[in-house]
Design an enzyme around this catalytic site. Structure first.
Site, mmCIF file in Angstrom:
data_model
loop_
_atom_site.group_PDB
_atom_site.id
_atom_site.type_symbol
_atom_site.label_atom_id
_atom_site.label_comp_id
_atom_site.label_asym_id
_atom_site.label_seq_id
_atom_site.Cartn_x
_atom_site.Cartn_y
_atom_site.Cartn_z
ATOM 1 N N GLY A 197 10.728 34.161 7.757
ATOM 2 C CA GLY A 197 11.127 32.796 7.391
ATOM 3 C C GLY A 197 10.836 31.807 8.504
ATOM 4 C CB SER A 206 6.878 28.630 7.063
ATOM 5 O OG SER A 206 7.845 28.782 6.037
ATOM 6 C CB SER A 207 10.351 25.217 6.746
ATOM 7 O OG SER A 207 11.138 25.999 5.893
ATOM 8 C CG LEU A 238 13.749 35.225 3.472
ATOM 9 C CD1 LEU A 238 12.997 36.545 3.547
ATOM 10 C CD2 LEU A 238 14.549 35.160 2.214
ATOM 11 C CE1 TYR A 281 25.951 27.719 3.240
ATOM 12 C CE2 TYR A 281 27.237 29.504 4.177
ATOM 13 C CZ TYR A 281 26.018 28.924 3.909
ATOM 14 O OH TYR A 281 24.863 29.562 4.288
ATOM 15 C CB ILE A 292 20.081 20.749 10.316
ATOM 16 C CG1 ILE A 292 19.588 22.183 10.035
ATOM 17 C CG2 ILE A 292 20.625 20.620 11.728
ATOM 18 C CD1 ILE A 292 18.251 22.502 10.653
ATOM 19 C CB VAL A 293 18.178 17.664 6.488
ATOM 20 C CG1 VAL A 293 17.391 17.511 5.195
ATOM 21 C CG2 VAL A 293 19.252 16.609 6.590
ATOM 22 C CB THR A 294 16.554 23.213 5.927
ATOM 23 O OG1 THR A 294 17.580 23.838 5.145
ATOM 24 C CG2 THR A 294 16.918 23.264 7.398
HETATM 25 P P1 NAI Z 1 14.305 26.867 5.020
HETATM 26 O O1 NAI Z 1 14.215 26.704 3.554
HETATM 27 O O2 NAI Z 1 13.797 25.772 5.884
HETATM 28 O O3 NAI Z 1 13.542 28.210 5.465
HETATM 29 C C1 NAI Z 1 13.502 29.342 4.653
HETATM 30 C C2 NAI Z 1 12.358 30.236 5.060
HETATM 31 O O4 NAI Z 1 12.372 31.413 4.257
HETATM 32 C C3 NAI Z 1 10.968 29.604 4.886
HETATM 33 O O5 NAI Z 1 10.190 29.941 6.001
HETATM 34 C C4 NAI Z 1 10.427 30.296 3.640
HETATM 35 O O6 NAI Z 1 9.018 30.383 3.593
HETATM 36 C C5 NAI Z 1 11.048 31.670 3.805
HETATM 37 N N1 NAI Z 1 11.084 32.453 2.569
HETATM 38 C C6 NAI Z 1 11.757 32.201 1.428
HETATM 39 N N2 NAI Z 1 11.545 33.185 0.528
HETATM 40 C C7 NAI Z 1 10.721 34.080 1.119
HETATM 41 C C8 NAI Z 1 10.137 35.313 0.710
HETATM 42 N N3 NAI Z 1 10.369 35.838 -0.483
HETATM 43 N N4 NAI Z 1 9.320 35.936 1.589
HETATM 44 C C9 NAI Z 1 9.064 35.422 2.811
HETATM 45 N N5 NAI Z 1 9.613 34.275 3.259
HETATM 46 C C10 NAI Z 1 10.420 33.618 2.419
HETATM 47 O O7 NAI Z 1 15.829 27.197 5.312
HETATM 48 P P2 NAI Z 1 16.804 27.178 6.587
HETATM 49 O O8 NAI Z 1 17.876 26.210 6.311
HETATM 50 O O9 NAI Z 1 16.058 27.118 7.845
HETATM 51 O O10 NAI Z 1 17.477 28.612 6.449
HETATM 52 C C11 NAI Z 1 17.215 29.687 7.301
HETATM 53 C C12 NAI Z 1 18.509 30.408 7.630
HETATM 54 O O11 NAI Z 1 19.350 29.531 8.382
HETATM 55 C C13 NAI Z 1 19.316 30.836 6.397
HETATM 56 O O12 NAI Z 1 19.863 32.090 6.629
HETATM 57 C C14 NAI Z 1 20.402 29.787 6.346
HETATM 58 O O13 NAI Z 1 21.561 30.247 5.706
HETATM 59 C C15 NAI Z 1 20.645 29.563 7.823
HETATM 60 N N6 NAI Z 1 21.382 28.335 8.152
HETATM 61 C C16 NAI Z 1 20.980 27.106 7.724
HETATM 62 C C17 NAI Z 1 21.731 25.984 7.998
HETATM 63 C C18 NAI Z 1 21.333 24.619 7.537
HETATM 64 O O14 NAI Z 1 22.146 23.695 7.624
HETATM 65 N N7 NAI Z 1 20.123 24.440 7.058
HETATM 66 C C19 NAI Z 1 22.990 26.071 8.770
HETATM 67 C C20 NAI Z 1 23.276 27.400 9.248
HETATM 68 C C21 NAI Z 1 22.518 28.483 8.910
HETATM 69 NA NA NA Z 2 13.825 28.967 8.273
#
Ligand code: NAI
Ligand code: NA
Length: 397
Positions: free
Chosen positions: A47, A49-50, A139, A235, A274-276
């Site tokens: 994961g 890429s973003s 992921l 959540y 954060i915003v994702t």
């Molecule tokens: P994001 O949507 O930016 O990143 C998700 C990543 O997973 C991307 O790189 C995408 O390509 C990859 N992905 C999705 N399905 C896939 C698959 N089948 N195979 C391979 N790659 C796959 O999301 P974000 O927010 O960065 O989330 C990442 C982690 O951080 C998660 O566990 C989330 O719960 C955690 N997190 C996020 C917070 C937030 O506020 N955004 C806060 C605290 C934790």
């Molecule tokens: Na990510």
């Protein structure tokens, strides 16, 4: 092609490659200005890429010259209208900047949940790097096909028990809309655990271990969000929270194995909101986020993904300033959880309405971040430029 933003029900259906490039460039710039630190030789990021995965990759690559292998699921541009996903472009431009810097990197685009992907990645690591010192599990997905039975499970973002009432942010009109989070069924809870719980993380660690590609002192870290009482109903106490609980149980099991075999550790880390691409889907969460941004910016403690991950790796993972809680989770979300910050957030949450949302929340900053992760709103990108998607899209695989 001239690319303008197009937002449909809070999803950006177009992204701007040159803005994605700027997003990656700014994160790299932050790391370079903040300075090098000692980190892992080779990291595998699931994961990357973003969002937090990409920020982890940039912090490690440009902060410690770490070789980074990234597995992500992204779409390339297609035809006259489909611009590809932001993550696709982030990969491209990460590669471009990494090459200029003389870093070693590799991208795999496809389904990280599958056996095939794991085999290809493990094989590559074995041949190219021998071993990895770090596995980041970042992921976020709404579905997973379990490779053992071929069944596709879908996760839901719902409450458990009672419905939860709140507001959602309508991005195009900058306004609040009442929103109800519905309680999940037992099956929906279990399916969410299948998708966002620890099963796949465990499979990765087991396959890597069996292949003999884990180095001594190997670490693996999965990301979670714990939040505060203000977000518990949507959540921690909701479906996603049950999946994250499973992730924590997995960490405990993996920690035993990794400790014994590699003198390493398996960790859970709770990050700041954060915003994702992923977080924007969580009902009611964006309002909390816009308020949190307001309060943390006022206190001078606001962090984006790169500030958060740089501090996390430098101080808490490879430095001596690790903050942990009673469950041994690593807590770079400490600034969000600050008592004063949370008490101000709760006050604003109680009084927010459509009349005052622009004054008492940072809805504009929040939406600006949303535009930026899709490649828009950068003052130094020329959005009237005709971009050649095909020419730009030469991802090295
Ligand atoms: P994001 O949507 O930016 O990143 C998700 C990543 O997973 C991307 O790189 C995408 O390509 C990859 N992905 C999705 N399905 C896939 C698959 N089948 N195979 C391979 N790659 C796959 O999301 P974000 O927010 O960065 O989330 C990442 C982690 O951080 C998660 O566990 C989330 O719960 C955690 N997190 C996020 C917070 C937030 O506020 N955004 C806060 C605290 C934790
Ligand atoms: Na990510």
């Amino acid at each position: 092609m001239i690319i303008q933003p197009a937002i449909k029900s809070n999803i950006c259906v177009r992204v701007h490659p040159l803005g994605c490039k700027e997003n990656v460039r700014r994160q790299i710039e932050f790391v370079k200005q903040s300075g090098e630190f000692k980190g892992p030789k080779t990291a595998l990021i699931i994961g990357g890429s973003s969002g937090y995965g990409l920020a982890s990759r940039i912090a490690l690559g440009f902060g410690c010259k770490t070789n980074t292998v990234n597995v992500s699921f992204e779409m390339e541009p297609r035809g006259a209208t489909r611009t590809g996903t932001a993550g696709w472009w982030n990969n491209i431009f990460f590669q471009q900047f990494a090459k200029e810097e003389g870093l070693s990197f590799k991208d795999f685009v496809g389904d990280a949940f599958s056996f095939e992907m794991k085999e290809v990645v493990v094989d590559y690591i074995k041949k190219k790097y021998g071993k990895i010192d770090l596995l980041i599990y970042s992921l976020a997905s709404n579905r997973r096909t379990d490779p053992r039975d071929g069944v596709t499970y879908k996760s839901v973002l719902k409450s458990i028990g009672d419905e939860v009432r709140g507001y959602s942010i309508d991005i195009t009109s900058l306004s609040l809309k009442e929103e109800i989070m519905e309680p999940a069924t037992e099956e929906e809870i279990n399916n969410t655990i299948k998708v966002m719980g620890g099963e796949d993380w465990q499979m990765w660690v087991e396959m890597l271990s069996e292949a003999g590609v884990l180095a001594d002192d190997f670490k693996t870290i999965a990301y979670t969000y714990l939040g505060s009482p203000a977000t518990y109903p949507i959540y921690k106490d909701g479906t996603i929270g049950q999946a994250k609980k499973h992730l924590e149980q997995t960490a405990a099991a993996l920690d035993n194995i990794v400790k014994e075999k590699y003198n390493g550790e398996a960790l859970i880390s709770s990050s700041k909101a954060i915003v994702t691409k992923a977080s924007i889907y969580i009902p009611i969460f964006p309002v909390y986020g816009a308020i949190l941004y307001k309060v943390m910016k006022k206190h001078g403690t606001h962090e984006g993904e790169i500030e958060q991950k740089y501090r996390f790796f430098k101080e808490m993972i490879y430095g001596n300033e690790r903050i942990t809680d009673e469950e041994s989770r690593v807590r770079p979300d400490n600034l969000e959880m600050d008592e004063q910050v949370q008490s101000e957030v709760e006050d604003i949450l109680k009084s927010v309405s459509n009349e005052n949302v622009r004054e008492i929340t940072d809805i504009e900053g929040f939406i600006d971040d949303f535009m930026k992760i899709n490649g828009f709103n950068f003052d130094n990108v020329d959005y009237d430029e005709d971009v050649d998607l095909e020419e730009l899209a030469k991802l090295e695989l």
